[in-house]
Design an enzyme around this catalytic site. Structure first.
Site, short mmCIF file in Angstrom:
data_model
loop_
_atom_site.label_atom_id
_atom_site.label_comp_id
_atom_site.label_asym_id
_atom_site.label_seq_id
_atom_site.Cartn_x
_atom_site.Cartn_y
_atom_site.Cartn_z
N HIS A 64 -17.80 -1.28 1.28
CA HIS A 64 -16.44 -1.36 1.82
C HIS A 64 -16.26 -2.56 2.74
O HIS A 64 -15.21 -3.22 2.71
CB HIS A 64 -16.10 -0.07 2.58
CG HIS A 64 -14.72 -0.03 3.11
ND1 HIS A 64 -13.64 0.35 2.35
CD2 HIS A 64 -14.21 -0.34 4.34
CE1 HIS A 64 -12.54 0.28 3.08
NE2 HIS A 64 -12.86 -0.14 4.29
N HIS A 115 -7.65 4.12 1.87
CA HIS A 115 -8.31 5.15 2.67
C HIS A 115 -8.50 6.36 1.77
O HIS A 115 -8.08 7.47 2.07
CB HIS A 115 -7.47 5.50 3.91
CG HIS A 115 -8.30 5.58 5.15
ND1 HIS A 115 -8.18 6.58 6.08
CD2 HIS A 115 -9.28 4.77 5.63
CE1 HIS A 115 -9.03 6.39 7.08
NE2 HIS A 115 -9.71 5.30 6.82
N ARG A 136 -2.76 -1.76 12.59
CA ARG A 136 -3.50 -2.58 13.56
C ARG A 136 -3.93 -3.91 12.95
O ARG A 136 -4.04 -4.92 13.65
CB ARG A 136 -4.71 -1.81 14.10
CG ARG A 136 -4.34 -0.66 15.02
CD ARG A 136 -5.54 -0.15 15.81
NE ARG A 136 -6.64 0.23 14.96
CZ ARG A 136 -6.73 1.40 14.30
NH1 ARG A 136 -5.75 2.29 14.40
NH2 ARG A 136 -7.77 1.68 13.55
N SER A 338 -13.60 5.60 15.87
CA SER A 338 -12.47 6.14 16.63
C SER A 338 -11.30 5.18 16.55
O SER A 338 -11.47 3.96 16.60
CB SER A 338 -12.87 6.35 18.10
OG SER A 338 -13.87 7.34 18.21
N ASN A 525 -3.20 -7.20 -2.56
CA ASN A 525 -3.68 -6.29 -3.59
C ASN A 525 -4.65 -5.28 -3.01
O ASN A 525 -5.30 -5.53 -2.00
CB ASN A 525 -4.35 -7.07 -4.73
CG ASN A 525 -5.58 -7.83 -4.26
OD1 ASN A 525 -6.65 -7.26 -4.09
ND2 ASN A 525 -5.43 -9.14 -4.03
N GLY A 562 -6.29 -8.89 0.59
CA GLY A 562 -6.28 -7.58 -0.06
C GLY A 562 -7.51 -6.78 0.28
O GLY A 562 -8.14 -6.98 1.31
N ASN A 563 -7.86 -5.89 -0.63
CA ASN A 563 -8.90 -4.90 -0.36
C ASN A 563 -9.54 -4.51 -1.68
O ASN A 563 -8.85 -4.46 -2.71
CB ASN A 563 -8.26 -3.69 0.32
CG ASN A 563 -9.22 -2.52 0.52
OD1 ASN A 563 -8.98 -1.42 0.05
ND2 ASN A 563 -10.31 -2.74 1.22
N SER A 565 -11.76 -1.37 -3.32
CA SER A 565 -12.26 -0.01 -3.13
C SER A 565 -13.03 0.39 -4.38
O SER A 565 -12.43 0.63 -5.43
CB SER A 565 -11.10 0.96 -2.87
OG SER A 565 -11.59 2.28 -2.77
#
Length: 760
Positions: A64, A115, A136, A338, A525, A562-563, A565
């Site tokens: 990740h 997520h 954030r 946290s 993306n 982007g990300n 997963s």
């Protein structure tokens, strides 16, 4: 870990202890590290890692956080992005979020992230903290967050576990976003059995700032102070998004458990709202040199990335970190995820002013370290060194894998098994019944049950929101300048052809933005796939990345970030490959937007684009037969670009794009959203194809009669096919020539009744 919890004391594995005990067995496999990765850490350090160092490397080298299986493929974006495409991009891939210049001194930042796994384990908090984290990321660029979106995917709509997961996810998205006072302006809700046990919860945020207010994550300036501010650090989320999102669900625990079940982060949206306002005041006062949010991997990420991107080293004292749990070890403090925490680099002369702003907002702020002139990240605990590492090896020089890539053995058979032989409705009554059945199907039914749980218009900047084709938000009150955003993906199309299917996702998001009247300018993306250890999944991923990069080059708009997963599967069963594509568009004046719907009675309905018998991967094949096979619709990005230019030329009273469900669904939605009927004649000689084909590059537009000749002349000049379909009526009936009339109340009952019946 070798450190233990003892009442009143914490026994710590120091660097000196690590040097003197080289053969201590460490649980690196349990933390997700491979044998060769652990050996490389020892080689980098010249000794075994301490417990705290092992924790840092394990979370930062997770799939990740490190992108270790995707880096070699993501590099392709850099080879296809031209200088012309980069011209308006102020920050791109590698930053917390992409930033583009939208004119008049304004910049907009946007990004989408996943997520997924935490939202299966604990739907409410998993989804809520997904929203908090992406907000954030936008805040860390120096921008005020303006709006959120939520592309969601679940298992079969009537599956028992979907009834557990979906309400919690929707409540989490709405609960957190509503408390922040951020409008939710769009998204997706898609159902498919492949997401059973592995829902996709993607969250997008968009924010705006003046160009000069852009902030980046770097720790520069020897002697500058490192300040941690926001919520206290606790035990929640340790190994959460960083480890949970980097492993496959075991699939052998009766559907109720996981191979790993770390705590899911617990969010406090009211704390985040105060943190937003505090950060914006700090930015406005010029008190921040560099800033990073604490999301996945917590302090491990924030400290190593800030130091790695800076021009020196960093010294951090963990004793000073405000805690909300007793007996926490350094490894736990560094790994905690946290929420509602930020880390800033501040000039010594500005520290007092920084602290006064935080005190004004009742935000806990603590000086935990400083930038050094060395090249090491050193972290101490009770006067002893527990971390001494080169920060780049943690943050940016993790493993890089060239995973095996192989076209799946069943791919040819899947493509060969097209929908041509499936029984089709014929005759007026059967076609009428099919229109109603499709409108009531879970993937096409109204999302009102979901969206009414979200505040879509808070703060007064929302111009368009779901069920419009794109969300639109006003950025500049004085000029009316704004942005439009759409997120899209049809996983069935991607399964049939990952390259073309990803371009179809790009094309639909691009078209939805264009249909609003905005000019598409940038892409983000969220690439959701199965296990990278499966060569077939890596083939899908490689093809999708290339399809997106090549498509963006053809459209002339850059991917700004982007990300990725991975490990979205249960046991050996992977999800449909789901590269969600978000497109951002700019509109000079939101008052000139194009509404979604039919326009006014008397307006002429014109179908733009060509309709072909393209039903492979279609919603009709899925709903009527549970079928997946054949080829997806052809994609023509040059035609999409010309279509967008025609729409921006004016003369359009209303518009609605054609996608899932084809023309039939577009007519149903346009009538119900406008509250008025229409009379149309279907194109071609096959009513079924005309109604349910999902050919791309098509839009239904309503044109005032006085504008018709000029508008159609522009279409012809731009080589955009067009056909006059009919007119908007003053009745409450959808009339399709040759098919019994469909009264709007009957359509509304079908369209709006499905989700409340399933989840209400």
């Amino acid at each position: 870990m070798t450190a233990t919890h003892t009442p009143g004391a914490v026994h710590v594995d120091t660097v000196d202890h690590a040097v003197s005990t080289p053969e201590v067995n460490q649980p690196y496999r349990e933390l997700g590290l491979k044998d060769d990765e652990y050996a490389r850490i020892r080689e980098i350090l010249g000794r075994r890692p301490t417990d705290a160092e092992l924790a840092m490397y394990s979370v930062m080298w997770s799939e990740h956080c490190s992108y270790k299986s995707s880096k070699v493929h993501l590099a392709y974006f850099g080879t296809t992005t031209t200088e012309e495409m980069r011209a308006g991009m102020l920050a791109g891939i590698g930053e917390n979020a992409g930033v583009v210049d939208i004119g008049d001194g304004w910049a907009v930042t946007f990004k989408v992230e996943s997520h997924n796994h935490p939202s299966y384990v604990e739907p409410y908090q998993g989804a809520a903290t997904g929203v908090g984290g992406i907000v954030r990321d936008i805040l860390a660029m120096g921008a005020r967050p303006l709006a959120v979106m939520d592309p969601l995917r679940f298992g079969a709509a009537d599956a028992p576990d979907t009834r557990r997961v979906l309400p919690g996810v929707v409540a989490g998205v709405g609960g957190y976003g509503n408390c922040l006072g951020l409008p939710n302006i769009g998204g997706e809700v898609v159902f498919d059995p492949s997401y059973q046990g592995n829902p996709l919860v993607n969250a997008l945020c968009v924010g705006a700032m003046r160009v000069e207010d852009l902030h980046l994550a770097h720790a520069s300036g020897t002697g500058n102070k490192v300040i941690l501010f926001g919520a206290r650090t606790g035990l929640d989320g340790i190994g959460g998004v960083s480890v949970l999102a980097s492993d496959t669900f075991a699939g052998d625990e009766g559907g109720t458990g996981r191979k790993k079940l770390p705590s899911v982060q617990v969010g406090d949206p009211f704390m985040e709202k105060v943190l937003i306002e505090c950060c914006l005041e700090l930015f406005g006062a010029g008190l921040v040199v560099g800033i990073q949010d604490l999301g996945g991997a917590g302090l491990s990420c924030a400290t190593s990335e800030l130091a790695s991107a800076g021009d020196g080293g960093m010294l951090v004292n963990l004793d000073r970190v405000p805690l909300r749990a007793t007996g926490m070890t350094p490894a736990e403090i560094l790994s905690s995820e946290s929420q509602e925490r930020m880390c800033a680099v501040v000039r010594p002369s500005d520290v007092d002013a920084f602290m006064r702003v935080c005190a004004k907002w009742d935000v806990i702020a603590t000086e935990i370290g400083e930038v050094t002139d060395g090249d090491r990240l050193v972290i101490t605990w009770h006067g002893q060194t527990v971390v001494d590492v080169p920060p780049r090896t943690v943050a940016h020089e993790g493993p890089v894998y060239q995973r095996p890539v192989q076209r799946p053995a069943d791919q040819d058979a899947l493509v060969a098994a097209g929908p041509e032989q499936l029984p089709r409705p014929s005759g007026p009554d059967e076609l009428r019944a099919e229109i109603l059945r499709m409108a009531a199907s879970p993937n096409l039914a109204s999302r009102r049950w979901v969206t009414e749980q979200y505040d879509r218009y808070v703060r007064g900047g929302t111009v368009l929101a779901q069920p419009s084709d794109a969300g639109m938000i006003r950025v500049d009150e004085a000029t009316g300048r704004g942005v439009a955003i759409s997120c899209d993906c049809n996983g069935r199309f991607v399964r049939l052809d990952p390259y073309a299917g990803t371009q179809l996702a790009l094309a639909e998001a691009y078209r939805n933005v264009a249909v609003s009247g905005a000019r598409p300018v940038a892409v983000t993306n969220c690439l959701n796939f199965g296990s990278p250890e499966d060569p077939g999944v890596m083939w899908q991923f490689e093809q999708a990345v290339r399809g997106l990069a090549d498509g963006c080059a053809e459209l002339g708009i850059p991917v700004t970030g982007g990300n990725v997963s991975f490990y979205n599967q249960t046991g050996a069963t992977a999800i449909l490959p789901t590269p969600v594509v978000g497109v951002l568009g700019v509109i000079d004046d939101v008052a000139a937007r194009i509404p979604t719907g039919l326009g006014a009675p008397g307006d002429v309905l014109v179908l733009l684009g060509a309709t072909e018998p393209e039903l492979g991967g279609s919603e009709w094949a899925h709903v009527a037969h549970g079928h997946l096979g054949g080829r997806p619709p052809a994609v023509d990005l040059r035609r999409e670009r010309r279509l967008a230019e025609v729409l921006r030329g004016g003369g359009v009273a209303a518009a609605h794009d054609l996608s899932d469900g084809g023309l039939a669904q577009t007519l149903v939605e346009a009538c119900l959203l406008s509250g008025t009927g229409c009379r149309v004649t279907l194109p071609g000689d096959d009513p079924f194809v005309a109604l349910f084909s999902e050919s791309s590059a098509r839009v239904l537009v309503a044109v005032p009669p006085a504008e018709l000749d000029g508008f159609t002349a522009r279409c012809t000049e731009a080589d955009v096919p067009w056909r006059r379909l009919g007119t908007v009526g003053a009745t409450d009936v959808l009339e399709i020539e040759g098919i019994p009339a469909l009264p709007l109340p009957e359509l509304r009952t079908a369209w709006e009744g499905t989700l409340p019946a399933l989840f209400g």
